[in-house]
Design an enzyme around this catalytic site. Structure first.
Site, PDB file in Angstrom:
ATOM      1  N   ARG A  66       0.854  -1.301  -0.131  1.00 39.95           N
ATOM      2  CA  ARG A  66       0.109  -0.079  -0.099  1.00 39.95           C
ATOM      3  C   ARG A  66       0.902   1.220   0.006  1.00 39.95           C
ATOM      4  O   ARG A  66       0.973   1.780   0.992  1.00 39.95           O
ATOM      5  CB  ARG A  66      -1.000  -0.012   1.528  1.00 39.95           C
ATOM      6  CG  ARG A  66      -1.843  -1.079   0.989  1.00 39.95           C
ATOM      7  CD  ARG A  66      -3.081  -1.082   2.257  1.00 39.95           C
ATOM      8  NE  ARG A  66      -4.076  -0.035   1.936  1.00 39.95           N
ATOM      9  CZ  ARG A  66      -5.249  -0.023   2.800  1.00 39.95           C
ATOM     10  NH1 ARG A  66      -5.078  -0.850   3.632  1.00 39.95           N
ATOM     11  NH2 ARG A  66      -5.979   0.927   2.587  1.00 39.95           N
ATOM     12  N   ASP A  75     -14.070  -2.977  -1.984  1.00 38.04           N
ATOM     13  CA  ASP A  75     -14.393  -3.536  -0.589  1.00 38.04           C
ATOM     14  C   ASP A  75     -15.826  -4.236  -0.518  1.00 38.04           C
ATOM     15  O   ASP A  75     -16.193  -4.763   0.439  1.00 38.04           O
ATOM     16  CB  ASP A  75     -14.653  -2.229   0.308  1.00 38.04           C
ATOM     17  CG  ASP A  75     -13.513  -1.652   0.423  1.00 38.04           C
ATOM     18  OD1 ASP A  75     -12.141  -2.216   0.144  1.00 38.04           O
ATOM     19  OD2 ASP A  75     -13.253  -0.405   0.893  1.00 38.04           O
ATOM     20  N   ARG A  85     -12.551  -4.137  13.467  1.00 41.49           N
ATOM     21  CA  ARG A  85     -12.121  -2.379  12.795  1.00 41.49           C
ATOM     22  C   ARG A  85     -13.370  -1.902  12.116  1.00 41.49           C
ATOM     23  O   ARG A  85     -13.111  -0.784  12.202  1.00 41.49           O
ATOM     24  CB  ARG A  85     -10.974  -3.125  12.071  1.00 41.49           C
ATOM     25  CG  ARG A  85      -9.575  -3.337  12.598  1.00 41.49           C
ATOM     26  CD  ARG A  85      -8.505  -3.480  11.786  1.00 41.49           C
ATOM     27  NE  ARG A  85      -8.769  -2.313  10.632  1.00 41.49           N
ATOM     28  CZ  ARG A  85      -8.851  -2.442   9.327  1.00 41.49           C
ATOM     29  NH1 ARG A  85      -8.451  -3.702   8.698  1.00 41.49           N
ATOM     30  NH2 ARG A  85      -8.862  -1.541   8.479  1.00 41.49           N
TER      31      ARG A  85
HETATM   32  N1  EPU Z   1      -1.662   3.689  -4.606  1.00 41.98           N
HETATM   33  C1  EPU Z   1      -0.614   4.033  -5.006  1.00 41.98           C
HETATM   34  N2  EPU Z   1       0.276   5.097  -4.344  1.00 41.98           N
HETATM   35  C2  EPU Z   1      -0.344   5.740  -3.465  1.00 41.98           C
HETATM   36  C3  EPU Z   1      -1.920   5.647  -3.111  1.00 41.98           C
HETATM   37  C4  EPU Z   1      -2.419   4.424  -3.606  1.00 41.98           C
HETATM   38  O1  EPU Z   1       0.296   3.229  -5.925  1.00 41.98           O
HETATM   39  O2  EPU Z   1       0.071   6.746  -3.020  1.00 41.98           O
HETATM   40  C5  EPU Z   1      -2.439   2.450  -5.168  1.00 41.98           C
HETATM   41  C6  EPU Z   1      -2.806   1.449  -4.116  1.00 41.98           C
HETATM   42  O3  EPU Z   1      -1.673   0.796  -3.968  1.00 41.98           O
HETATM   43  C7  EPU Z   1      -4.128   0.981  -4.719  1.00 41.98           C
HETATM   44  C8  EPU Z   1      -4.742   1.930  -5.411  1.00 41.98           C
HETATM   45  O4  EPU Z   1      -3.539   3.160  -5.657  1.00 41.98           O
HETATM   46  O5  EPU Z   1      -3.735   0.030  -5.766  1.00 41.98           O
HETATM   47  C9  EPU Z   1      -5.863   2.702  -4.582  1.00 41.98           C
HETATM   48  O6  EPU Z   1      -5.662   2.926  -3.489  1.00 41.98           O
HETATM   49  P1  EPU Z   1      -6.232   3.962  -2.518  1.00 41.98           P
HETATM   50  O7  EPU Z   1      -5.482   4.947  -1.937  1.00 41.98           O
HETATM   51  O8  EPU Z   1      -7.410   4.604  -3.246  1.00 41.98           O
HETATM   52  O9  EPU Z   1      -6.752   3.146  -1.133  1.00 41.98           O
HETATM   53  P2  EPU Z   1      -6.647   3.730   0.312  1.00 41.98           P
HETATM   54  O10 EPU Z   1      -7.116   5.033   0.503  1.00 41.98           O
HETATM   55  O11 EPU Z   1      -5.450   3.121   0.989  1.00 41.98           O
HETATM   56  C10 EPU Z   1      -9.078   3.370   0.720  1.00 41.98           C
HETATM   57  C11 EPU Z   1      -9.935   2.544   1.943  1.00 41.98           C
HETATM   58  C12 EPU Z   1      -9.649   0.975   1.496  1.00 41.98           C
HETATM   59  C13 EPU Z   1     -10.327   0.747   0.055  1.00 41.98           C
HETATM   60  C14 EPU Z   1      -9.598   1.414  -1.008  1.00 41.98           C
HETATM   61  C15 EPU Z   1      -9.936   1.723  -2.228  1.00 41.98           C
HETATM   62  C16 EPU Z   1      -9.641   3.895   3.786  1.00 41.98           C
HETATM   63  C17 EPU Z   1      -9.083   4.025   4.982  1.00 41.98           C
HETATM   64  N3  EPU Z   1      -9.396   2.729   3.229  1.00 41.98           N
HETATM   65  O12 EPU Z   1      -7.707   2.775   1.033  1.00 41.98           O
HETATM   66  O13 EPU Z   1     -10.523   0.335   2.529  1.00 41.98           O
HETATM   67  O14 EPU Z   1     -10.232  -0.397  -0.271  1.00 41.98           O
HETATM   68  O15 EPU Z   1      -9.741   3.022  -0.442  1.00 41.98           O
HETATM   69  O16 EPU Z   1     -11.623   2.014  -2.420  1.00 41.98           O
HETATM   70  O17 EPU Z   1     -10.517   4.624   3.348  1.00 41.98           O
HETATM   71  C18 EPU Z   1     -11.500  -1.369   3.540  1.00 41.98           C
HETATM   72  O18 EPU Z   1     -12.325  -0.455   4.018  1.00 41.98           O
HETATM   73  O19 EPU Z   1     -11.686  -2.704   3.804  1.00 41.98           O
HETATM   74  C19 EPU Z   1     -10.577  -0.936   2.938  1.00 41.98           C
HETATM   75  C20 EPU Z   1      -9.587  -1.595   2.448  1.00 41.98           C
END
Ligand code: EPU
Length: 422
Positions: A122, A306, A398
């Site tokens: 991540r 999700d 969680r």
């Molecule tokens: N990514 C990058 N670089 C970054 C950020 C993201 O390469 O700087 C990639 C990630 O590796 C992934 C994609 O972009 O492949 C999308 O990631 P995103 O940043 O959207 O995910 P997140 O913000 O870390 C949130 C939710 C997740 C949910 C994802 C996608 C929160 C706290 N978490 O994660 O929720 O799966 O968006 O919708 O908001 C869950 O609730 O079970 C959960 C994992």
């Protein structure tokens, strides 16, 4: 350690009320740091992620008052930006929002780098790219992220990929920056709109949230003294919609926003079940085994990653062969090995999984490999013949409020018991 014992073979029937969104709440709580005042948030889900985040804010000097189970007043007048409890932040993914909030408020932040994750890598390169574009220096060293800036100055930031976390974090960092920040290729999830609405209620000037271009006109300060209600959890609502499909059930899902689930509704209709939305409720019912379907996860408004595991349970028992393609998280198919222990016939092929639908699942001892996998395995346990024992509930707690109670009220035979330590 607790475990859930589920006696399966039940058709779910009745009404279930949806809680506030976890992924909005874990962004709104750090956003209160930008206020330097007092505000109240209602409809907060009572889940462990929220409790940990409140503890982190308390360590930073905030006064947190739980007015009731789902309402918290935050007094963030006295904050020490360098007191972040690194051990707590490094165990908790959404702690990355502290970087944007503390940078915005104090021009400095130090947060424990979130470690490896059970969904796969991540990275946070897009968050860092945004902070640097605003004028911050960011260093990742010895398990910490240290960010500081003399001044944060608005600019245009084009995101290399659609990221929920980076979009919110850049919004948080730029609300109090000088001038205008434009985020292009922004994520559009409902919780992004929720964070923007919350900040605007407190005096920010954010436009375009919910589209792929967000414009943030920096303001000098936020005023607080307001109350804000967290948006309903679209993933929890979708979880119960899929539980109705999988158990050939009949559920009215209340206190949700049906438009947030248009993509899931379309798939459920394609699979032969019935969906009717009215006001803030969705009625889902069927008496038939679901039809096969092909699914690809995408950022909102596409099919949410999700809800992928919960949909996986429906595909596992569907009539025919389905293909699921996961485009967001590398390791999101771990639950398929658990479903196979229950009699499913799922083969993983890299980013895809092939579901050969089986007529029945059988109870088995299984483990929640992540939050949404846990929810999926509860549904599978309710569908299955016999008894399922589900362990590793820490993931489920969680993000889902009172999950077994909600399932029990609609007919599931599910009990939480303390696991014996050998
Ligand atoms: N990514 C990058 N670089 C970054 C950020 C993201 O390469 O700087 C990639 C990630 O590796 C992934 C994609 O972009 O492949 C999308 O990631 P995103 O940043 O959207 O995910 P997140 O913000 O870390 C949130 C939710 C997740 C949910 C994802 C996608 C929160 C706290 N978490 O994660 O929720 O799966 O968006 O919708 O908001 C869950 O609730 O079970 C959960 C994992």
């Amino acid at each position: 350690m607790d475990k859930l014992i589920i006696k399966g073979g039940t058709r779910l029937k009745g009404e279930v009320t949806i809680s506030g969104a976890k992924n909005a709440a874990v962004a709104l709580i750090p956003a209160t740091l930008l206020i330097n005042g007092i505000c109240t948030i209602t409809n907060i889900p009572n889940i462990s992620d929220v409790k940990i985040f409140c503890k982190i804010l308390e360590e930073l000097g905030a006064i947190i008052t739980w007015n009731n189970e789902n309402e918290i007043t935050f007094d963030t007048r006295n904050i020490s930006c360098t007191n972040t409890p690194l051990d707590m932040t490094s165990k908790f993914r959404a702690s990355y929002y502290l970087i944007g909030s503390l940078l915005g408020r104090c021009k400095e932040a130090m947060v424990g780098l979130p470690g490896g994750c059970n969904l796969g890598p991540r990275p946070i390169d897009q968050h860092i790219k945004g902070f640097e574009a605003l004028g911050a220096k960011v260093e990742v060293t010895q398990g910490k992220i240290i960010a500081s800036a003399k001044n944060l100055v608005g600019t245009s930031i084009y995101m290399d990929m659609v990221s929920v976390g980076a979009t919110i974090n850049i919004m948080l960092a730029s609300v109090l920056a000088k001038g205008t920040t434009i985020i292009e290729n922004a994520a559009k999830e409902p919780h992004i709109v929720d964070v923007a609405n919350f900040l605007n209620t407190m005096g920010a000037d954010i436009r375009g949230a919910g589209t792929d271009v967000i414009k943030i006109n920096g303001v000098k300060k936020l005023h607080g003294n307001a109350t804000y209600s967290v948006v309903p959890d679209q993933i929890e609502a979708g979880t119960f919609m899929l539980a109705a499909v999988a158990t050939k059930g009949d559920l009215v899902i209340k206190s949700c926003i049906p438009e947030h689930l248009d993509c899931l509704t379309a798939k459920i209709l394609e699979m032969g079940a019935n969906v009717e939305a009215e006001g803030d409720s969705i009625h889902v019912w069927t008496t038939k085994r679901p039809n096969k379907a092909n699914i690809k996860t995408q950022p909102y408004p596409g099919f949410p990653t999700d809800l992928q595991p919960q949909m996986g349970v429906c595909l596992a028992i569907a009539n025919g062969t389905s293909i699921m393609k996961e485009e967001i998280w590398e390791s999101r198919f771990q639950y398929t090995a658990e479903l196979n222990k229950m009699g499913a016939n799922i083969t993983n092929q890299g980013k895809s999984a092939i579901f050969e639908g089986v007529k029945e699942l059988y109870g088995a001892p299984v483990e929640a490999t992540d939050l949404r996998a846990g929810a999926a395995l509860i549904i599978a346990g309710i569908v299955a013949k016999g008894e399922t024992t589900l362990t590793n509930l820490v993931h489920i707690d969680r993000g889902y409020e009172n999950i077994e109670e909600k399932f029990r009220k609609i007919g599931a035979n599910i009990q939480r018991v303390a696991e014996e330590i050998e």
